[in-house]
Design an enzyme around this catalytic site. Structure first.
Site, PDB file in Angstrom:
ATOM      1  CG  ASN A 191      14.891  41.766 -26.953  1.00 16.64           C
ATOM      2  OD1 ASN A 191      15.280  42.778 -27.540  1.00 16.64           O
ATOM      3  ND2 ASN A 191      13.830  41.766 -26.151  1.00 16.64           N
ATOM      4  NE  ARG A 192      16.724  39.592 -34.651  1.00 11.17           N
ATOM      5  CZ  ARG A 192      17.465  38.780 -35.414  1.00 11.17           C
ATOM      6  NH1 ARG A 192      18.467  39.275 -36.125  1.00 11.17           N
ATOM      7  NH2 ARG A 192      17.189  37.490 -35.459  1.00 11.17           N
ATOM      8  CG  PHE A 193      13.365  46.068 -30.211  1.00 10.07           C
ATOM      9  CD1 PHE A 193      13.072  46.809 -31.347  1.00 10.07           C
ATOM     10  CD2 PHE A 193      13.109  46.629 -28.961  1.00 10.07           C
ATOM     11  CE1 PHE A 193      12.524  48.090 -31.247  1.00 10.07           C
ATOM     12  CE2 PHE A 193      12.569  47.901 -28.853  1.00 10.07           C
ATOM     13  CZ  PHE A 193      12.278  48.631 -29.999  1.00 10.07           C
ATOM     14  CD  GLU A 194      15.624  44.077 -24.224  1.00 11.19           C
ATOM     15  OE1 GLU A 194      14.718  44.214 -23.378  1.00 11.19           O
ATOM     16  OE2 GLU A 194      16.477  43.152 -24.173  1.00 11.19           O
ATOM     17  CG  ASP A 260      11.645  37.567 -16.346  1.00  7.15           C
ATOM     18  OD1 ASP A 260      12.484  38.467 -16.544  1.00  7.15           O
ATOM     19  OD2 ASP A 260      10.434  37.794 -16.193  1.00  7.15           O
TER      20      ASP A 260
END
Length: 463
Positions: A191-194, A260
């Site tokens: 995701n964006r944060f990761e 998931d």
């Protein structure tokens, strides 16, 4: 049926549902009055569960503790027809358990019980032996990394190398800062944060997203890098250009497990030879289903099809229509047809049918059904467009598409008060009439037919 191997961290999700209307006298914290408890499969097991819901065969590989939670966990997996022969028991750890506390449908706290130590050498060897044994049998691999100790750097790279050697699609849901761990994977789904955390980049523009995905592709040799952007959908590269596939979700109740769902649906889509763009659209639709529910929810193929195909609220699959009509006391009228090139005769017929009762349901032959009935050159108008046109008529309350040659299954399930057919059925058996209280024959309107319109168009073109 596609066979998928899922490797990763297994998590038991436990939910306490209730209401909170006061603070504790012992400390300034809310008191939950528990009304319901539930358990779900989480982590890599939720990926496996999503795949089962999408009609795949799943082999799950991971570790549980030698405890009651672990035994219940494996029983739950077996109940979902998930192959558990790759799940090992580690006597040195507990089964990872996440307890979520929900008050008035809002999560107010989470309690985690876990050990994140790396696996010992024997467990790693046994896991790898199982994966090596299964690799030729399966179609694709998913690595579901929750950073709980199963997928260390060495094991992750060994699995990716093994999958590539056998030309298997391998997708990774990553965790942590070091993405070299996932080098040479087919696809990863941060995701964006990761991704910001891993690449030390602020992803707040078209240019920064494109740069980040290029780094994944060039530095880490990820064949199909993408990033999930929450309410902004999914971004990926196509021939070096950034493409954004927008989200479909209308209402968001709980994002638990949405990642998931995305990786499960992407895997199956790509294995069915979809383009990456189409696979992302499918994954977005699946995610839209699950975020509209509470808990680690699942998306069925029928629910995804509804999201993808429904361009009008009157267009429903049979299951949803039956649910909608469950407590109905009004008179139901049912008719069916191909309704290819909708014309005045059709509209007049449907208006008369609606006048016979309160709710008019139109069964619509799918494209495949029309083709079988009328030949390879039909339909002229796609089922999606035909359904939308019918649903746009004020006299039509619901449209349900059917794949069979006849609507017998629809009629049997709906049991309408009145079954309406064209007057050309005079002195003929009306299919499904035994499941309706009454059968009525009605004129379409003299001089109107789809065949006549097609012939007129041909003559005009020839002139």
């Amino acid at each position: 049926m596609k066979k998928i191997l899922v490797v990763g961290d297994l998590i038991a999700d436990y939910y306490l549902w209730g209401k909170s209307e006061r603070l504790s006298p012992e400390a300034p914290v809310p008191v939950l009055e528990v009304k319901k408890e539930s358990k779900n499969l989480g982590g890599a097991a939720n990926v496996a569960n999503n795949l089962i819901s999408l009609k795949a065969k799943v082999f799950l590989c991971g570790v549980v503790g030698d405890d009651l939670e672990g035994k219940h966990f494996i029983s739950a997996l077996k109940a979902r027809n998930i192959d558990t022969s790759g799940i090992l028991t580690d006597k040195t750890r507990c089964t990872t358990l996440k307890t979520r506390i929900i008050a008035q449908n809002q999560q107010i706290a989470r309690v985690d019980k876990e050990i994140k130590d790396p696996l010992n050498a024997d467990l790693r060897k046994n896991l790898l032996d199982f994966i090596t044994e299964k690799i030729q049998e399966i179609d694709g691999v998913i690595l579901s990394d929750y950073n709980k100790g199963v997928l260390d750097f060495e094991l992750t790279q060994t699995i990716i190398t093994l999958a590539n050697k056998h030309h298997k699609l391998i997708l990774c849901d990553p965790k942590g800062k070091d993405y070299s761990k996932y080098s040479h994977a087919s696809l990863i789904t941060p995701n964006r944060f990761e991704l910001e955390h891993a690449l030390h980049l602020k992803l707040d523009s078209h240019a920064s997203l494109s740069k980040a995905l290029q780094i994944l592709k060039e530095t880490y040799q990820i064949a199909m890098p993408l990033v999930t952007l929450s309410e902004q959908g999914i971004a990926f590269l196509e021939q070096g250009e950034l493409v954004n596939c927008p989200t479909i979700a209308k209402e968001v109740y709980d994002v638990t497990g949405a990642g998931d769902t995305v990786i499960a649906s992407l895997t199956l889509s790509l294995l069915e030879s979809m383009s990456l763009k189409d696979a992302c659209e499918f994954a977005n639709a699946a995610a839209a289903v699950v975020v509209g529910k509470m808990g680690s929810a699942l998306a069925s193929l029928e629910e995804i099809a509804l999201i993808l195909n429904q361009t009008h609220p009157k267009i429903l699959p049979l299951e949803k229509l039956l649910e909608t009509l469950e407590h109905n006391q009004q008179k139901i009228v049912f008719t069916n047809g191909c309704f290819d090139l909708l014309h005045k005769g059709h509209a007049s017929y449907l208006q008369k049918a609606k006048a016979l009762g309160d709710i008019l349901i139109v069964g619509l032959n799918s494209d495949a059904s029309v083709k079988r009935l009328k030949g390879d050159k039909r339909p002229i108008v796609s089922e999606k467009d035909r359904a939308f046109l019918l649903a746009s008529l004020s006299c039509v309350d619901y449209v349900v598409v059917f794949e069979e040659d006849t609507p017998i299954q629809l009629i049997q399930a709906l049991k309408p008060d009145i079954l309406v057919k064209g007057a050309d059925y005079l002195n003929k058996e009306v299919i499904g009439s035994e499941f309706a209280k009454e059968t009525r024959l009605m004129e379409f309107g003299e001089g109107y037919s789809t065949s006549a319109i097609i012939e007129k168009i041909k003559r005009t073109c020839n002139d």
